[in-house]
Design a protein around this motif. Sequence first.
Motif, PDB file in Angstrom:
ATOM      1  N   THR A  30     -27.314  11.835  19.958  1.00  0.00           N
ATOM      2  CA  THR A  30     -27.646  12.748  18.857  1.00  0.00           C
ATOM      3  C   THR A  30     -26.470  12.866  17.882  1.00  0.00           C
ATOM      4  O   THR A  30     -26.667  12.846  16.661  1.00  0.00           O
ATOM      5  CB  THR A  30     -28.033  14.130  19.416  1.00  0.00           C
ATOM      6  OG1 THR A  30     -29.126  13.953  20.325  1.00  0.00           O
ATOM      7  CG2 THR A  30     -28.446  15.081  18.313  1.00  0.00           C
ATOM      8  N   ALA A  31     -25.270  12.981  18.414  1.00  0.00           N
ATOM      9  CA  ALA A  31     -24.081  13.092  17.557  1.00  0.00           C
ATOM     10  C   ALA A  31     -23.907  11.842  16.695  1.00  0.00           C
ATOM     11  O   ALA A  31     -23.595  11.948  15.506  1.00  0.00           O
ATOM     12  CB  ALA A  31     -22.833  13.327  18.411  1.00  0.00           C
ATOM     13  N   SER A  32     -24.128  10.676  17.264  1.00  0.00           N
ATOM     14  CA  SER A  32     -23.949   9.451  16.479  1.00  0.00           C
ATOM     15  C   SER A  32     -24.988   9.357  15.365  1.00  0.00           C
ATOM     16  O   SER A  32     -24.665   8.941  14.244  1.00  0.00           O
ATOM     17  CB  SER A  32     -23.997   8.208  17.367  1.00  0.00           C
ATOM     18  OG  SER A  32     -25.278   8.033  17.924  1.00  0.00           O
ATOM     19  N   PHE A  33     -26.223   9.763  15.652  1.00  0.00           N
ATOM     20  CA  PHE A  33     -27.234   9.756  14.596  1.00  0.00           C
ATOM     21  C   PHE A  33     -26.838  10.729  13.486  1.00  0.00           C
ATOM     22  O   PHE A  33     -26.928  10.406  12.300  1.00  0.00           O
ATOM     23  CB  PHE A  33     -28.622  10.126  15.133  1.00  0.00           C
ATOM     24  CG  PHE A  33     -29.684  10.055  14.080  1.00  0.00           C
ATOM     25  CD1 PHE A  33     -30.299   8.848  13.789  1.00  0.00           C
ATOM     26  CD2 PHE A  33     -30.046  11.172  13.354  1.00  0.00           C
ATOM     27  CE1 PHE A  33     -31.267   8.761  12.791  1.00  0.00           C
ATOM     28  CE2 PHE A  33     -31.005  11.104  12.353  1.00  0.00           C
ATOM     29  CZ  PHE A  33     -31.625   9.887  12.081  1.00  0.00           C
ATOM     30  N   PHE A  34     -26.363  11.908  13.877  1.00  0.00           N
ATOM     31  CA  PHE A  34     -25.971  12.930  12.907  1.00  0.00           C
ATOM     32  C   PHE A  34     -24.815  12.448  12.026  1.00  0.00           C
ATOM     33  O   PHE A  34     -24.845  12.609  10.808  1.00  0.00           O
ATOM     34  CB  PHE A  34     -25.602  14.218  13.657  1.00  0.00           C
ATOM     35  CG  PHE A  34     -25.335  15.389  12.768  1.00  0.00           C
ATOM     36  CD1 PHE A  34     -26.342  15.950  12.002  1.00  0.00           C
ATOM     37  CD2 PHE A  34     -24.067  15.936  12.691  1.00  0.00           C
ATOM     38  CE1 PHE A  34     -26.094  17.034  11.165  1.00  0.00           C
ATOM     39  CE2 PHE A  34     -23.803  17.022  11.867  1.00  0.00           C
ATOM     40  CZ  PHE A  34     -24.819  17.570  11.099  1.00  0.00           C
ATOM     41  N   VAL A  35     -23.808  11.814  12.629  1.00  0.00           N
ATOM     42  CA  VAL A  35     -22.663  11.302  11.860  1.00  0.00           C
ATOM     43  C   VAL A  35     -23.133  10.211  10.890  1.00  0.00           C
ATOM     44  O   VAL A  35     -22.747  10.207   9.716  1.00  0.00           O
ATOM     45  CB  VAL A  35     -21.559  10.772  12.794  1.00  0.00           C
ATOM     46  CG1 VAL A  35     -20.489  10.024  12.025  1.00  0.00           C
ATOM     47  CG2 VAL A  35     -20.932  11.922  13.589  1.00  0.00           C
ATOM     48  N   ALA A  36     -23.964   9.293  11.364  1.00  0.00           N
ATOM     49  CA  ALA A  36     -24.462   8.223  10.492  1.00  0.00           C
ATOM     50  C   ALA A  36     -25.333   8.787   9.374  1.00  0.00           C
ATOM     51  O   ALA A  36     -25.278   8.319   8.228  1.00  0.00           O
ATOM     52  CB  ALA A  36     -25.244   7.196  11.311  1.00  0.00           C
ATOM     53  N   TYR A  37     -26.102   9.813   9.692  1.00  0.00           N
ATOM     54  CA  TYR A  37     -26.935  10.465   8.678  1.00  0.00           C
ATOM     55  C   TYR A  37     -26.058  11.133   7.623  1.00  0.00           C
ATOM     56  O   TYR A  37     -26.302  11.004   6.419  1.00  0.00           O
ATOM     57  CB  TYR A  37     -27.859  11.491   9.352  1.00  0.00           C
ATOM     58  CG  TYR A  37     -28.679  12.303   8.379  1.00  0.00           C
ATOM     59  CD1 TYR A  37     -29.825  11.769   7.801  1.00  0.00           C
ATOM     60  CD2 TYR A  37     -28.299  13.599   8.042  1.00  0.00           C
ATOM     61  CE1 TYR A  37     -30.578  12.512   6.905  1.00  0.00           C
ATOM     62  CE2 TYR A  37     -29.045  14.346   7.146  1.00  0.00           C
ATOM     63  CZ  TYR A  37     -30.181  13.800   6.587  1.00  0.00           C
ATOM     64  OH  TYR A  37     -30.925  14.538   5.693  1.00  0.00           O
ATOM     65  N   LEU A  38     -25.005  11.830   8.066  1.00  0.00           N
ATOM     66  CA  LEU A  38     -24.080  12.474   7.127  1.00  0.00           C
ATOM     67  C   LEU A  38     -23.349  11.440   6.269  1.00  0.00           C
ATOM     68  O   LEU A  38     -23.017  11.712   5.114  1.00  0.00           O
ATOM     69  CB  LEU A  38     -23.065  13.347   7.873  1.00  0.00           C
ATOM     70  CG  LEU A  38     -23.614  14.633   8.485  1.00  0.00           C
ATOM     71  CD1 LEU A  38     -22.516  15.361   9.263  1.00  0.00           C
ATOM     72  CD2 LEU A  38     -24.209  15.544   7.420  1.00  0.00           C
ATOM     73  N   ALA A  39     -23.105  10.263   6.833  1.00  0.00           N
ATOM     74  CA  ALA A  39     -22.471   9.184   6.080  1.00  0.00           C
ATOM     75  C   ALA A  39     -23.476   8.463   5.181  1.00  0.00           C
ATOM     76  O   ALA A  39     -23.123   7.496   4.517  1.00  0.00           O
ATOM     77  CB  ALA A  39     -21.820   8.190   7.042  1.00  0.00           C
ATOM     78  N   GLN A  40     -24.695   8.956   5.168  1.00  0.00           N
ATOM     79  CA  GLN A  40     -25.792   8.447   4.338  1.00  0.00           C
ATOM     80  C   GLN A  40     -26.107   6.977   4.623  1.00  0.00           C
ATOM     81  O   GLN A  40     -26.409   6.213   3.713  1.00  0.00           O
ATOM     82  CB  GLN A  40     -25.505   8.680   2.859  1.00  0.00           C
ATOM     83  CG  GLN A  40     -25.379  10.137   2.529  1.00  0.00           C
ATOM     84  CD  GLN A  40     -25.135  10.400   1.059  1.00  0.00           C
ATOM     85  OE1 GLN A  40     -24.873   9.506   0.272  1.00  0.00           O
ATOM     86  NE2 GLN A  40     -25.248  11.662   0.683  1.00  0.00           N
ATOM     87  N   MET A  41     -26.049   6.615   5.898  1.00  0.00           N
ATOM     88  CA  MET A  41     -26.414   5.262   6.291  1.00  0.00           C
ATOM     89  C   MET A  41     -27.940   5.127   6.232  1.00  0.00           C
ATOM     90  O   MET A  41     -28.657   6.007   6.704  1.00  0.00           O
ATOM     91  CB  MET A  41     -25.918   4.946   7.704  1.00  0.00           C
ATOM     92  CG  MET A  41     -24.410   4.857   7.808  1.00  0.00           C
ATOM     93  SD  MET A  41     -23.757   3.377   6.986  1.00  0.00           S
ATOM     94  CE  MET A  41     -23.255   3.993   5.404  1.00  0.00           C
ATOM     95  N   PRO A  42     -28.443   4.042   5.659  1.00  0.00           N
ATOM     96  CA  PRO A  42     -29.887   3.904   5.468  1.00  0.00           C
ATOM     97  C   PRO A  42     -30.674   3.737   6.769  1.00  0.00           C
ATOM     98  O   PRO A  42     -31.853   4.084   6.825  1.00  0.00           O
ATOM     99  CB  PRO A  42     -30.020   2.661   4.589  1.00  0.00           C
ATOM    100  CG  PRO A  42     -28.766   1.899   4.791  1.00  0.00           C
ATOM    101  CD  PRO A  42     -27.705   2.917   5.094  1.00  0.00           C
ATOM    102  N   GLU A  43     -30.043   3.213   7.801  1.00  0.00           N
ATOM    103  CA  GLU A  43     -30.723   3.026   9.084  1.00  0.00           C
ATOM    104  C   GLU A  43     -29.832   3.603  10.186  1.00  0.00           C
ATOM    105  O   GLU A  43     -29.301   2.888  11.037  1.00  0.00           O
ATOM    106  CB  GLU A  43     -31.043   1.543   9.301  1.00  0.00           C
ATOM    107  CG  GLU A  43     -32.038   1.031   8.263  1.00  0.00           C
ATOM    108  CD  GLU A  43     -32.301  -0.461   8.350  1.00  0.00           C
ATOM    109  OE1 GLU A  43     -31.557  -1.190   9.019  1.00  0.00           O
ATOM    110  OE2 GLU A  43     -33.276  -0.897   7.720  1.00  0.00           O
TER     111      GLU A  43
END
Length: 180
Positions: A30-43
Amino acid sequence: MSRHLPSHAGNEKGELPSLEDAVRTAVAATASFFVAYLAQMPEAYWATIATLVVMQSTLGATLTLSIGRMVATALGAVCGAVEAIYFGANLIAFTVAVFVMGLCSIALRLEKTAYRYAGITLAVVVLIPHAHSPWMTALHRFIEVSIGILVALVVAALWPEREQGALATSNSDNAKKQET
């Protein structure tokens, strides 16, 4: 029916997950998804997938393997971008690229797990249609996977996995103390 379900008896090798493993892995994913989402990664889900894979190893093995996985992801991303630019989703070019990455992995002394990361990254960059340029797609994939690996390393360092045998011995000792 319960006789057909696997038992935790005989888990001396620590091959079965514990409740703590499940919680650690869920938190890390969950944390990794959240960090990638905050970094605005498309996938951003690629960060989660990388975390789920990395969390299956101990911290010592995770650190060593993670360096190789990041190098291999970069290798797959670069090879994927070059192939996509010059050959598109050509199956013969893809086959040659996978082979060349294998040779590079041998030269770099990367483990098979890392070579798999390179191949997966190559396949994602080349074989899945993307809205961005091949270089941007490759960069995104590298960042997403790297976020997943780094989050897993942080979680493994801050919340190390306990030895299952040691936990079983500790629980047995506690039970004996309560009996006396």
